[in-house]
Design a protein around this motif. Structure first.
Motif, PDB file in Angstrom:
ATOM      1  N   GLY A 558       0.806  -1.204   0.000  1.00 34.58           N
ATOM      2  CA  GLY A 558       0.000   0.000   0.000  1.00 34.58           C
ATOM      3  C   GLY A 558       0.846   1.263   0.000  1.00 34.58           C
ATOM      4  N   ILE A 559       0.258   2.345  -0.502  1.00 37.06           N
ATOM      5  CA  ILE A 559       0.869   3.683  -0.479  1.00 37.06           C
ATOM      6  C   ILE A 559      -0.191   4.612   0.095  1.00 37.06           C
ATOM      7  N   GLU A 560       0.067   5.178   1.268  1.00 42.24           N
ATOM      8  CA  GLU A 560      -0.975   5.907   1.980  1.00 42.24           C
ATOM      9  C   GLU A 560      -0.459   7.221   2.560  1.00 42.24           C
ATOM     10  N   GLU A 561      -1.427   8.048   2.930  1.00 42.31           N
ATOM     11  CA  GLU A 561      -1.139   9.322   3.582  1.00 42.31           C
ATOM     12  C   GLU A 561      -1.485   9.210   5.064  1.00 42.31           C
ATOM     13  N   TRP A 562      -0.645   9.848   5.895  1.00 44.96           N
ATOM     14  CA  TRP A 562      -0.902   9.945   7.324  1.00 44.96           C
ATOM     15  C   TRP A 562      -1.054  11.416   7.709  1.00 44.96           C
ATOM     16  N   LYS A 563      -2.004  11.665   8.594  1.00 44.72           N
ATOM     17  CA  LYS A 563      -2.215  13.002   9.157  1.00 44.72           C
ATOM     18  C   LYS A 563      -1.745  12.970  10.609  1.00 44.72           C
ATOM     19  N   LEU A 564      -0.792  13.835  10.942  1.00 44.92           N
ATOM     20  CA  LEU A 564      -0.163  13.837  12.264  1.00 44.92           C
ATOM     21  C   LEU A 564      -0.460  15.156  12.958  1.00 44.92           C
ATOM     22  N   GLN A 621       1.985  21.628  18.462  1.00 47.50           N
ATOM     23  CA  GLN A 621       0.579  22.027  18.581  1.00 47.50           C
ATOM     24  C   GLN A 621       0.334  23.245  17.685  1.00 47.50           C
ATOM     25  N   GLY A 622      -0.779  23.215  16.949  1.00 51.79           N
ATOM     26  CA  GLY A 622      -1.099  24.294  16.025  1.00 51.79           C
ATOM     27  C   GLY A 622      -0.612  24.050  14.612  1.00 51.79           C
ATOM     28  N   TYR A 623       0.052  22.920  14.386  1.00 55.69           N
ATOM     29  CA  TYR A 623       0.516  22.534  13.051  1.00 55.69           C
ATOM     30  C   TYR A 623       0.081  21.100  12.783  1.00 55.69           C
ATOM     31  N   THR A 624      -0.246  20.816  11.547  1.00 57.11           N
ATOM     32  CA  THR A 624      -0.629  19.468  11.140  1.00 57.11           C
ATOM     33  C   THR A 624       0.281  19.022  10.015  1.00 57.11           C
ATOM     34  N   ALA A 625       0.894  17.861  10.174  1.00 54.90           N
ATOM     35  CA  ALA A 625       1.797  17.321   9.159  1.00 54.90           C
ATOM     36  C   ALA A 625       1.090  16.225   8.377  1.00 54.90           C
ATOM     37  N   TYR A 626       1.316  16.211   7.082  1.00 52.54           N
ATOM     38  CA  TYR A 626       0.806  15.165   6.199  1.00 52.54           C
ATOM     39  C   TYR A 626       2.012  14.480   5.556  1.00 52.54           C
ATOM     40  N   VAL A 627       2.102  13.161   5.724  1.00 50.43           N
ATOM     41  CA  VAL A 627       3.244  12.416   5.208  1.00 50.43           C
ATOM     42  C   VAL A 627       2.749  11.233   4.391  1.00 50.43           C
ATOM     43  N   TYR A 628       3.562  10.836   3.407  1.00 53.13           N
ATOM     44  CA  TYR A 628       3.267   9.698   2.554  1.00 53.13           C
ATOM     45  C   TYR A 628       4.238   8.557   2.892  1.00 53.13           C
ATOM     46  N   THR A 629       3.751   7.327   2.770  1.00 48.35           N
ATOM     47  CA  THR A 629       4.631   6.186   3.012  1.00 48.35           C
ATOM     48  C   THR A 629       4.191   4.980   2.208  1.00 48.35           C
ATOM     49  N   ARG A 630       5.150   4.084   1.949  1.00 52.87           N
ATOM     50  CA  ARG A 630       4.876   2.804   1.300  1.00 52.87           C
ATOM     51  C   ARG A 630       5.107   1.684   2.307  1.00 52.87           C
ATOM     52  N   TYR A 631       4.329   0.635   2.196  1.00 55.05           N
ATOM     53  CA  TYR A 631       4.519  -0.546   3.039  1.00 55.05           C
ATOM     54  C   TYR A 631       5.175  -1.617   2.174  1.00 55.05           C
ATOM     55  N   ARG A 632       6.480  -1.631   2.210  1.00 63.31           N
ATOM     56  CA  ARG A 632       7.246  -2.458   1.283  1.00 63.31           C
ATOM     57  C   ARG A 632       7.923  -3.631   1.981  1.00 63.31           C
ATOM     58  N   ARG A 633       7.925  -4.739   1.321  1.00 64.41           N
ATOM     59  CA  ARG A 633       8.778  -5.900   1.606  1.00 64.41           C
ATOM     60  C   ARG A 633       8.424  -6.672   2.873  1.00 64.41           C
ATOM     61  N   TYR A 634       8.144  -5.992   3.995  1.00 69.82           N
ATOM     62  CA  TYR A 634       8.061  -6.687   5.279  1.00 69.82           C
ATOM     63  C   TYR A 634       6.637  -6.708   5.821  1.00 69.82           C
ATOM     64  N   ILE A 635       6.282  -7.831   6.439  1.00 69.95           N
ATOM     65  CA  ILE A 635       5.038  -7.944   7.178  1.00 69.95           C
ATOM     66  C   ILE A 635       5.371  -8.200   8.640  1.00 69.95           C
ATOM     67  N   GLY A 636       4.372  -7.985   9.503  1.00 72.26           N
ATOM     68  CA  GLY A 636       4.587  -8.246  10.921  1.00 72.26           C
ATOM     69  C   GLY A 636       4.067  -7.116  11.779  1.00 72.26           C
ATOM     70  N   ASP A 637       4.251  -7.269  13.083  1.00 74.57           N
ATOM     71  CA  ASP A 637       3.754  -6.316  14.067  1.00 74.57           C
ATOM     72  C   ASP A 637       4.906  -5.468  14.602  1.00 74.57           C
ATOM     73  N   PHE A 638       4.623  -4.177  14.762  1.00 75.77           N
ATOM     74  CA  PHE A 638       5.616  -3.255  15.306  1.00 75.77           C
ATOM     75  C   PHE A 638       4.865  -2.081  15.916  1.00 75.77           C
ATOM     76  N   VAL A 639       5.513  -0.942  16.113  1.00 80.44           N
ATOM     77  CA  VAL A 639       4.870   0.158  16.827  1.00 80.44           C
ATOM     78  C   VAL A 639       5.168   1.495  16.163  1.00 80.44           C
ATOM     79  N   LEU A 640       4.309   2.452  16.474  1.00 82.14           N
ATOM     80  CA  LEU A 640       4.582   3.871  16.290  1.00 82.14           C
ATOM     81  C   LEU A 640       4.386   4.520  17.645  1.00 82.14           C
ATOM     82  N   HIS A 641       5.066   5.647  17.879  1.00 88.02           N
ATOM     83  CA  HIS A 641       4.995   6.222  19.219  1.00 88.02           C
ATOM     84  C   HIS A 641       5.579   7.626  19.247  1.00 88.02           C
TER      85      HIS A 641
END
Length: 674
Positions: A558-564, A621-641
């Motif tokens: 997948g290739i998706e956008e994230w709103k942070l 605070q007061g700013y919103t970031a939009y980033v793009y990412t690809r989910y390549r090659r690897y599967i499995g469980d991990f974290v964001l934080h």
């Protein structure tokens, strides 16, 4: 930076200024300061503490290889070597103990060395403790290698408080249990690879295995503990090390090469490389009741018979770094000198922010001749010292080459490199003339720091520069040197393109490791990570961390956008494992302006980030970031934080799973093959 030191912390000498004895004690503010300085001078003479601390690169890890490293031969003026195939099948083996280490850390506030006992990584072959024990060895590896790192957790004592009676997983716990995270590496998160969902308990040895793909980007990464509940405590103890993926692949007509092959002097040698590990080791001394010892102003104090440590989460919080009176260390040294610089010689500074609780605004400025010894009293005096001894408004330019280890598409000239916890920055620096230069941590408003507290300037160290070639225009000089390197060392098939790009305002298109993601590549849905400190504690998207809940289910390919975004006044560095992201835009919520190109007056640290690949990004605070990412090659469980690691330990984390699409628009369930 504000008042960090108590009223009795009146003077320190670090070897700066005039070199002879204590004639440098001439600039005191009044008779009280003179008395205090004389007392400290006597102590210093008796203890030998006047020795200047020198910043050297962290030690390189002892790595056992089953076969020699294979790389391209050094280029010559006759032309670049043939394109080198990445090494596949080689193995690099590292063996580390985790243990308490007794040592000393310089405390400039009292001009003394404090005794400490802290957890640390130690090479198993070490007989004696290293001179700077709280800097883990640098691990240097190659694309295509299998890296095996064994952690031996058989030296830390059992913790009677573990397992905790409180079932809340977001209540920090089990401080002697650990694991390992290879921050920024593009490897599998599963099994015994970069799996941070494991716990390596006391008495256990465990070997991690990272299979770097042959096309892994060359760059600077780092490694540190990541067991939920003890991460901040262990990292702030000094359990952190640099991890460098070395590159020897010059660019070809149909592929991107490693920037390492370009950054060379005329004789083919690499630019001098300064590997910089920034740490914030926030040790404290405790009384008989286990309370942190503090003076009347609430600042940490340690008696000469005390041994400092990091043993509780009362040592973390937005005000604790300032109250601790500690300093950001550079490769384990506090206010060191960088030696060996020469005017006109381009240096590559590779900086890792491995700290937990402060933002660092790295700056360089010419120091005046015969500068005063560095006297630390409180914020007004620190600022006064910098104003007098690092005069003027001209900061030395820095030329940013890579962010978070990933080469930029264009070199960016700037005067300040803002490093939030988890960040890495590669920059080229050229000192235009001989003399001493201040290495500064620049001022910042509260909204731009992870502590949400304003900071004034502080001296981090100095660079001593000997005579060489004078440089009148640093940008033109760096550009000319890089073009000359392209002419000498790039393969014929790519030479003209590299040269043309550098001529076009220092572009590096032949060295960017990931293909850009266009707006029309994005497929729904839009993901979201919203940081918040609320009634339920530390949360992302309204929920604190729960180990058995998958918060983000992502499709392989997948290739998706994230709103942070962040809800509170606190800013939070967003970090996600496995796949990096490309910054699409950063919006000022008040004005609607995209500040990722030029920044704005309120937040200059966002300038020149549009299109840049990273794995960690400060969300103010007061700013919103939009980033793009690809989910390549690897599967499995991990974290964001959040990479304010005590926030992560207390629940500001999510579980992420990348799974295989099932062909019907969903993702196949894990652990089923039917």
């Amino acid at each position: 930076m504000s008042a960090r030191l108590s009223s009795h912390a009146l003077f320190s000498k670090t070897g700066f200024g005039r070199p002879c004895g204590f004639a440098g004690l001439r600039r005191v503010l009044n008779g009280v300061f003179l008395l205090a300085a004389a007392q400290l001078a006597s102590t210093e003479l008796a203890s030998g503490q006047a020795t200047e601390r020198v910043a050297v690169n962290p030690p390189v890890a002892n790595i056992e290889r089953l076969s020699p490293r294979v790389g391209a031969p050094a280029p010559t003026a006759a032309g670049a070597p043939p394109r080198a195939a990445p090494v596949a099948g080689g193995e690099a083996v590292i063996n580390l103990n985790i243990q308490y280490t007794d040592a000393r850390i310089y405390n400039p506030g009292l001009n003394q060395y404090d005794s400490v006992k802290l957890r640390s990584y130690r090479d198993v072959r070490e007989v004696e403790a290293p001179k700077v024990p709280f800097v883990a060895p640098t691990i240097e590896i190659d694309p295509g290698e299998t890296v095996r790192i064994t952690l031996n957790n058989d030296k830390l004592p059992a913790d009677p408080r573990c397992p905790p009676t409180n079932p809340d997983v977001n209540n920090p716990n089990c401080f002697n249990r650990t694991n390992l995270h290879a921050h920024g590496l593009w490897v599998s998160p599963a099994g015994n690879s970069d799996n941070v969902l494991l716990s390596i308990n006391q008495g256990v040895s465990f070997q991690y295995e990272y299979n770097l793909p042959p096309d892994h980007p060359a760059g600077i990464y780092w490694y540190h503990p990541h067991r939920h509940g003890s991460t901040a405590l262990q990292v702030s103890s000094g359990m952190a090390g640099v991890l460098i993926v070395r590159g020897n692949r010059p660019p070809g007509p149909d592929g991107h090469g490693d920037i390492d092959t370009l950054l060379r002097n005329g004789d083919g040698t690499k630019y001098r490389e300064r590997v910089i590990l920034l740490q914030q080791i926030q040790y404290a001394c405790r009384d008989a009741n286990g309370q942190i010892k503090q003076d009347a102003n609430g600042l940490y104090i340690c008696a000469s018979t005390d041994v400092g440590g990091i043993e509780g989460y009362d040592q973390f919080g937005p005000t604790t770094w300032r109250k601790s009176g500690r300093y950001t260390s550079i490769n384990g040294e506090v206010i060191p000198t960088f030696a060996g610089a020469r005017a006109g010689a381009i240096e590559r500074w590779r900086v890792v922010h491995a700290g937990v609780r402060d933002t660092v605004n790295l700056q360089f400025k010419k120091m005046r001749a015969n500068a005063d010894p560095y006297a630390v009293v409180a914020a007004p005096q620190q600022e006064d010292w910098v104003t007098r001894n690092c005069p003027g408004n001209d900061l030395l330019p820095q030329f940013a080459v890579a962010a978070d280890g990933l080469t930029r598409s264009q070199i960016v000239e700037r005067s300040t490199s803002t490093l939030q916890p988890g960040y890495r920055e590669d920059m080229l620096v050229v000192f235009p003339e001989a003399g001493d230069y201040c290495v500064l941590d620049g001022a910042a408003p509260a909204t731009s720091t992870v502590n949400s507290q304003a900071k004034s300037r502080q001296l981090l160290g100095k660079v001593s520069v000997v005579a060489g070639a004078a440089v009148a225009d640093p940008k033109a000089y760096v550009q000319a040197q890089l073009i000359a390197a392209a002419d000498s060392f790039m393969p014929l098939s790519a030479r003209q393109k590299v040269r043309n790009d550098l001529t076009n305002d220092l572009r590096l298109d032949s060295f960017v490791p990931h293909a850009a993601i266009a707006d029309n590549d994005i497929k729904p849905p839009q993901r979201q990570a919203k940081f918040e400190i609320g009634a339920a504690g530390f949360q992302i998207n309204g929920n604190p961390y729960k180990p058995d809940r998958i918060d983000q289910l992502l499709p392989l390919g997948g290739i998706e956008e994230w709103k942070l975004s962040t809800v509170n006044a606190f800013g939070h560095p967003f970090h996600i494992h496995v796949n990096p992201f490309q910054i699409a835009k950063i919006i000022n919520d008040t004005t609607g302006e995209d500040v990722s190109l030029s920044g704005d007056a309120d937040e200059p640290q966002y300038a020149n980030l549009k299109g840049v690949w990273k794995d960690t990004l400060f969300i103010r605070q007061g700013y919103t970031a939009y980033v793009y990412t690809r989910y390549r090659r690897y599967i499995g469980d991990f974290v964001l934080h959040c990479h304010i690691l005590d926030h992560e330990d207390q629940g500001m984390m999510q579980n992420v799973r990348i799974g295989i699409p099932d062909g019907t628009g969903g993702i196949a369930a894990a652990h089923h093959n039917h």
